[in-house]
Scaffold this active site. Structure first.
Site, short mmCIF file in Angstrom:
data_model
loop_
_atom_site.label_atom_id
_atom_site.label_comp_id
_atom_site.label_asym_id
_atom_site.label_seq_id
_atom_site.Cartn_x
_atom_site.Cartn_y
_atom_site.Cartn_z
CD1 TRP A 1 40.09 28.38 38.86
CD2 TRP A 1 39.84 26.16 38.77
NE1 TRP A 1 40.49 27.86 40.06
CE2 TRP A 1 40.35 26.51 40.04
CE3 TRP A 1 39.58 24.81 38.49
CZ2 TRP A 1 40.62 25.56 41.03
CZ3 TRP A 1 39.84 23.87 39.46
CH2 TRP A 1 40.36 24.24 40.72
CG ASP A 2 38.94 24.30 30.59
OD1 ASP A 2 38.29 24.98 29.77
OD2 ASP A 2 38.90 23.06 30.64
CG MET A 3 32.98 25.02 33.13
SD MET A 3 31.61 26.16 32.81
CE MET A 3 31.17 25.71 31.13
#
Length: 232
Positions: free
Chosen positions: A14-16
């Site tokens: 996951w990117d944030m």
């Protein structure tokens, strides 16, 4: 516990910023305040060019805009200001992100947070999620090459001890999807501030709301060969 789906990825990465949390307006505010403090002008369009970049790249852009500080100090000031805004204004979660993370954890799918924010901010966001959402965190200060370089995603897969080709990555920005796709991960783009075009290197979703592991598994299976499918 084995997931109930027929074919699931080995891990979800996951990117944030912009993917799990809508912190881009906070970053833009911090950038504007910093540039104007040196007598410069910073527009919304200027802010858009920073979305998804590593902070080292952003620091160079801000120096060109008149910020007379070393890159490390620019990064520290921006990070501190955004952390202040998270406390004063709250964490703006992206629709469906926490719910999907919760399902993945319930089904024991390994997860990693892969962000170009500093580890201090990543850890703060993770604490506020309310449950142990990630097995590992790879932040901007953990890698030498920021997105769009694939190093961060490759590092996350290595830490999880899974093949990157058996991972699904969520991203929202041009540098982000480029990084994830270049790493070999099956990439799902959920654009937010920046519009992303159709592209064979990733799958476009309008939102994470109402999405489930079954949806992720469908994209995963559609994007790898039969010989690569991870069976339960």
């Amino acid at each position: 516990m084995i997931p109930v789906t027929t074919h699931s990825p080995a891990a979800v990465l996951w990117d944030m910023d912009g993917t799990i949390v809508d912190t881009e307006p906070y970053w833009m505010q911090a950038e504007t305040e910093l540039v104007t403090s040196f007598g410069g002008v910073w527009t919304h369009e200027d802010g858009l060019q920073m979305v998804g970049n590593g902070l080292s790249v952003s620091a160079v852009i801000l120096q060109k805009a008149g910020v007379r500080l070393e890159a490390d100090e620019i990064i520290a000031r921006l990070t501190a200001r955004v952390e202040e805004l998270l406390v004063s204004e709250g964490v703006p979660w992206r629709p469906g992100a926490r719910e999907l993370l919760a399902e993945l954890r319930e089904l024991q799918i390994p997860t990693a947070l892969v962000t170009m924010s500093m580890s201090s901010m990543a850890e703060r966001i993770v604490e506020l999620i309310g449950f142990r959402a990630f097995d590992v965190i790879v932040a901007g200060d953990h890698v030498e090459n920021p997105k769009p370089h694939p190093e961060a995603y490759l590092r996350a897969a290595a830490l999880l001890d899974v093949p990157i080709e058996h991972c699904v990555a969520f991203e929202d920005s041009v540098p982000g999807v480029a990084s994830a796709a270049a790493s070999g991960a099956v990439t799902i783009a959920v654009p937010h501030i920046i519009t992303l075009p159709e592209d064979p290197s990733y799958t476009l979703w309008a939102t994470l709301a109402e999405r489930t592991l079954a949806d992720i598994a469908t994209v995963f299976v559609e994007n790898i060969s039969d010989s690569e499918v991870v069976t339960p």
